[in-house]
Design an enzyme around this catalytic site. Structure first.
Site, PDB file in Angstrom:
ATOM      1  N   HIS A 177      -3.675  -2.295   1.079  1.00  0.00           N
ATOM      2  CA  HIS A 177      -3.667  -1.150   1.997  1.00  0.00           C
ATOM      3  C   HIS A 177      -3.819  -1.536   3.470  1.00  0.00           C
ATOM      4  O   HIS A 177      -4.542  -2.453   3.823  1.00  0.00           O
ATOM      5  CB  HIS A 177      -4.783  -0.173   1.611  1.00  0.00           C
ATOM      6  CG  HIS A 177      -6.145  -0.766   1.809  1.00  0.00           C
ATOM      7  ND1 HIS A 177      -6.850  -0.633   2.976  1.00  0.00           N
ATOM      8  CD2 HIS A 177      -6.906  -1.521   0.998  1.00  0.00           C
ATOM      9  CE1 HIS A 177      -7.997  -1.249   2.873  1.00  0.00           C
ATOM     10  NE2 HIS A 177      -8.051  -1.812   1.679  1.00  0.00           N
ATOM     11  N   ASP A 178      -3.109  -0.846   4.306  1.00  0.00           N
ATOM     12  CA  ASP A 178      -3.256  -0.902   5.769  1.00  0.00           C
ATOM     13  C   ASP A 178      -2.874  -2.242   6.401  1.00  0.00           C
ATOM     14  O   ASP A 178      -3.206  -2.482   7.563  1.00  0.00           O
ATOM     15  CB  ASP A 178      -4.702  -0.531   6.194  1.00  0.00           C
ATOM     16  CG  ASP A 178      -5.075   0.868   5.743  1.00  0.00           C
ATOM     17  OD1 ASP A 178      -4.440   1.812   6.202  1.00  0.00           O
ATOM     18  OD2 ASP A 178      -6.004   0.999   4.904  1.00  0.00           O
TER      19      ASP A 178
END
Ligand SMILES: CC(C)(COP(=O)(O)OP(=O)(O)OC[C@H]1O[C@@H](n2cnc3c(N)ncnc32)[C@H](O)[C@@H]1OP(=O)(O)O)[C@@H](O)C(=O)NCCC(=O)NCCS
Length: 213
Positions: free
Chosen positions: A141-142
């Site tokens: 994620h991210d």
């Protein structure tokens, strides 16, 4: 069938041909700067920009022509330049997503990127243009991945990692959360990266440290 060309006639061309075989694409020609034989007996190869222009001039039909740059390794800058040149020449950069890759609905993928079999692009990841996410690599994620980056087979990027333009992450490397990998840095195969890596730096080992070439 939509027609696509590959620039690069080595291993990455084989990988892309397989990835494209699930969709209605047909690879109609291969181009390379080196005088190597075509990797496929039924697909002709042509050499350099001159060969490309001659082939384009002889092409019949006016359907859109898609292009993929089949150049892996740490040559992300070449991959991006060729993609931009092919776009100027009137081709459409093709973004390849293998049907057996996972891409989160909110992930962003830049044009001409290649997301290969069994790889995972998780929530809120941003990928630039001409990025390769190789077989079984995982980007959590991210993460933010710059133009022309290559994430090698089986590499694992934990959440919120940033890899700047043209970085190369070798096979099976592990990058801990929130690290920043500088422009054109190289991470050796199997490295466990525990600290930020500077631009152009080459690191390997566990924990990863700079190596001399
Ligand atoms: C890190 C890497 C880029 C270095 O390549 P190089 O500059 O040609 O380096 P060399 O092979 O000359 O090795 C230099 C030193 O680093 C060591 N080394 C090289 N790669 C290493 C690695 N991945 N892990 C640990 N040590 C490594 C070598 O043993 C050598 O040590 P020595 O001087 O004590 O003998 C390369 O070895 C590598 O790991 N490439 C990734 C390949 C890959 O994953 N490809 C995926 C293709 S899809």
């Amino acid at each position: 069938m939509r027609e696509v060309i590959l620039w690069g006639g080595t291993g990455q061309a084989r990988v892309l041909l397989e990835a494209l075989s699930y969709d209605d694409f047909r690879v109609v020609a291969i181009f390379d700067n080196q005088p190597i034989p075509s990797p496929f007996p039924d697909i002709p190869i042509h050499y350099g920009q001159e060969g490309f222009h001659a082939w384009l001039a002889s092409r019949t039909g006016a359907t859109s022509l898609y292009a993929c740059v089949a150049i892996g390794g740490s040559k992300g800058s070449d991959r991006l330049s060729l993609l931009q040149w092919l776009k100027q020449e009137g081709t459409q950069p093709l973004t390849v997503i293998h049907p057996r890759a996972f891409v989160a609905a909110d992930a962003q993928i830049g044009e001409g990127s290649q997301i290969l079999a069994m790889s995972a692009i998780c929530s809120n990841v941003k990928l630039g243009s001409a990025v390769i996410v190789n077989t079984n690599a995982s980007i959590d994620h991210d993460c933010v991945i710059g133009d022309g980056v290559h994430i090698g087979p089986g590499a694992t990027l934990a959440g919120e990692v940033c890899v700047e333009e043209y970085g190369f992450v070798g096979a099976g490397a592990v990058l801990l959360p929130r690290l920043k990998i500088g422009r054109s840095a190289i991470i050796g195969a199997g490295a466990v990266v525990t600290r930020d890596v500077a631009a152009n730096e080459i690191v390997a080992g566990n924990p990863a440290s700079a190596i001399m070439r």
